[in-house]
Design an enzyme around this catalytic site. Structure first.
Site, PDB file in Angstrom:
ATOM      1  N   GLU A  67      34.213  -8.372  43.767  1.00 55.39           N
ATOM      2  CA  GLU A  67      32.826  -8.039  44.120  1.00 55.39           C
ATOM      3  C   GLU A  67      32.627  -6.525  44.085  1.00 55.39           C
ATOM      4  OE1 GLU A  67      30.425 -10.268  43.692  1.00 55.39           O
ATOM      5  OE2 GLU A  67      31.256 -11.563  45.244  1.00 55.39           O
TER       6      GLU A  67
ATOM      7  N   SER B  30      19.509 -15.539  40.372  1.00 53.72           N
ATOM      8  CA  SER B  30      18.372 -16.141  39.680  1.00 53.72           C
ATOM      9  C   SER B  30      17.788 -15.135  38.688  1.00 53.72           C
ATOM     10  CB  SER B  30      17.303 -16.583  40.687  1.00 53.72           C
ATOM     11  OG  SER B  30      17.007 -15.540  41.577  1.00 53.72           O
TER      12      SER B  30
ATOM     13  N   ASP C 200      26.715 -10.571  36.243  1.00 60.72           N
ATOM     14  CA  ASP C 200      25.800 -11.707  36.403  1.00 60.72           C
ATOM     15  C   ASP C 200      25.288 -12.215  35.058  1.00 60.72           C
ATOM     16  OD1 ASP C 200      26.215 -10.993  38.985  1.00 60.72           O
ATOM     17  OD2 ASP C 200      24.201 -10.225  39.346  1.00 60.72           O
TER      18      ASP C 200
HETATM   19  C1  GLA Z   1      25.042  -8.011  42.037  1.00 57.25           C
HETATM   20  C2  GLA Z   1      25.042  -7.259  40.704  1.00 57.25           C
HETATM   21  C3  GLA Z   1      26.370  -7.432  39.965  1.00 57.25           C
HETATM   22  C4  GLA Z   1      27.557  -7.142  40.870  1.00 57.25           C
HETATM   23  C5  GLA Z   1      27.411  -7.870  42.208  1.00 57.25           C
HETATM   24  C6  GLA Z   1      28.469  -7.475  43.186  1.00 57.25           C
HETATM   25  O1  GLA Z   1      25.066  -9.389  41.820  1.00 57.25           O
HETATM   26  O2  GLA Z   1      23.988  -7.680  39.883  1.00 57.25           O
HETATM   27  O3  GLA Z   1      26.391  -6.612  38.808  1.00 57.25           O
HETATM   28  O4  GLA Z   1      27.734  -5.765  41.039  1.00 57.25           O
HETATM   29  O5  GLA Z   1      26.157  -7.632  42.815  1.00 57.25           O
HETATM   30  O6  GLA Z   1      29.725  -7.865  42.748  1.00 57.25           O
END
Ligand code: GLA
Length: 393
Positions: free
Chosen positions: A37, A129, A174
């Site tokens: 994360e 989303s 994501d």
């Molecule tokens: C959000 C961001 C990702 C990532 C996460 C944390 O979802 O869009 O790029 O940095 O937080 O891991």
């Protein structure tokens, strides 16, 4: 996968009502992240997967120079001239306008298009989303205008849309997970080289259970950008002594300790969390390969501790949820998931224990926060794709 018939028929029906033609259809999934994360924008490692919840889109070309958009969830329309693509006040529209604008830079569109969409990912729950919407728009434009975009171009258009139209300096995880997802697999991605590997998600007697705290933090976006800036600050301090460090991916705890005197406690904590989290992802993939779920789960708890205490992106409610399952032997691991400040925890739990644990946790949480927890038993799914109408009619 089994699509939501209700959503598919709704977006199709509204599209036909509004634009009088038969639409094409796309499903674009949300994502989970097993571990890794805030490592993506530090050139590090992540382990996400696409899920069976996402955004359903009905779309088609029009003869105008206009984008006509309708969000089912907000029950709201937006019309924008294709030559006037800039961020607007209506936040959901910016994801679509942002992707269109990015793609337009290299592939000018010959006409406008119509889009009706709705989803079954709870908004603000950390299941991306927004990336699902962006990836869906990328595929829709690619398909409608025969652009021959590579998947990575669709992924990057989504990420750029976040940077320029939404104002979140997000990493690539994501959008990558949404586009590249594979049924029953998790992805291990190197966010620097973009090399990736699929792992079969065979958890045997265990399953992934998401638990939505229903907390949405208003400051999430600005704090997200702040964390990124703190990491960059750490890198610039490291570079004075170690010029080869281009990102926290290149750093070690020994290096950090060597410059500890030059950085504030906060910057040190942020950086050491990232260095440790990257190491955890690599260990985690080894444990998955060896089917050692116990050790794998222990890393989830460790990750949460780091996110909460060093990176400070958790919140009281998420800490409570992880705390409650920490000593339950049927739960191998638990941690907050995604950007943080609210949203879901991800739990690796024994299948046979799930139905007992859910009401117990619900009860405790309600007593403490007067808020109803929601649980999702997700399946891992293919990435953004066109829906063949024969599949569901
Ligand atoms: C959000 C961001 C990702 C990532 C996460 C944390 O979802 O869009 O790029 O940095 O937080 O891991």
């Amino acid at each position: 996968m089994i699509y939501s018939e209700q959503l598919l028929s709704k977006v199709t029906y509204i599209f036909k009502q509004k634009y009088n033609t038969e639409p094409e259809l796309i499903f674009s999934p949300g994502r989970i992240n097993l571990i890794g994360e805030h490592t993506d924008y530090n050139d590090g490692f992540v382990m996400p997967a696409a899920i069976n919840r996402g955004i359903y889109m009905a779309f088609g070309k029009n003869e105008l120079k206009t984008l006509r958009l309708f969000s089912l969830d907000f029950n709201q329309s937006v019309e924008i001239n294709i030559n006037a693509l800039k961020p607007i006040e209506i936040s959901w529209a910016n994801y679509i306008l942002g992707v269109t604008s990015e793609i337009e830079k290299t592939h000018p569109l010959r006409s406008g298009f119509d889009l009706v969409f709705g989803g079954d990912i709870p908004i603000g729950a950390g299941l991306s989303s927004s990336a699902a919407l962006e990836s869906g728009v990328g595929l829709a434009l690619n398909h409608l205008f025969g652009l021959n975009l590579k998947k990575i171009e669709i992924i990057k258009a989504g990420q750029e849309a976040e940077h320029h139209f939404v104002g979140v300096r997000c990493g690539i995880m994501d959008q990558f997970a949404s586009v590249m997802g594979k049924k029953n697999h998790v992805i291990q991605l190197d966010c620097r080289s973009l090399d990736f590997e699929y792992f079969p998600s065979i958890f045997d007697d265990f399953q992934i259970l998401l638990c939505n705290s229903k907390v949405k933090h208003a400051l999430a976006e600005s704090s997200y950008n702040q964390r990124r800036a703190e990491c960059e600050k750490g890198v610039s301090i490291l570079q004075e002594k170690f010029p080869d460090v281009n990102s926290l991916r290149d750093a070690t705890i020994t290096m950090l300790d060597a410059v500890r005197g030059q950085m504030s406690e906060i910057i040190y904590n942020r950086c050491s969390y990232i260095v440790e989290e990257n190491r955890r992802v690599l260990k985690a993939s080894q444990f998955l390969k060896n089917k050692d779920l116990k050790q794998f789960g222990a890393l989830l708890f460790e990750s949460h501790k780091g996110l909460s205490e060093k990176y400070e992106v958790s919140c009281e409610e998420l800490d409570f949820l992880v705390d409650q399952v920490q000593d339950i032997s049927s739960v191998l691991g638990s941690r907050m998931m995604g950007g943080g400040f609210g949203g879901c925890t991800i739990n690796l739990i024994k299948r046979s224990a799930t139905q007992d644990l859910i009401p117990e946790l619900k009860d405790k949480y309600y007593k403490k926060y007067q808020n109803e927890l929601e649980f999702y038993e997700v399946e891992l799914n293919d990435g953004t794709h066109l829906i063949n109408k024969n599949d569901y009619e």
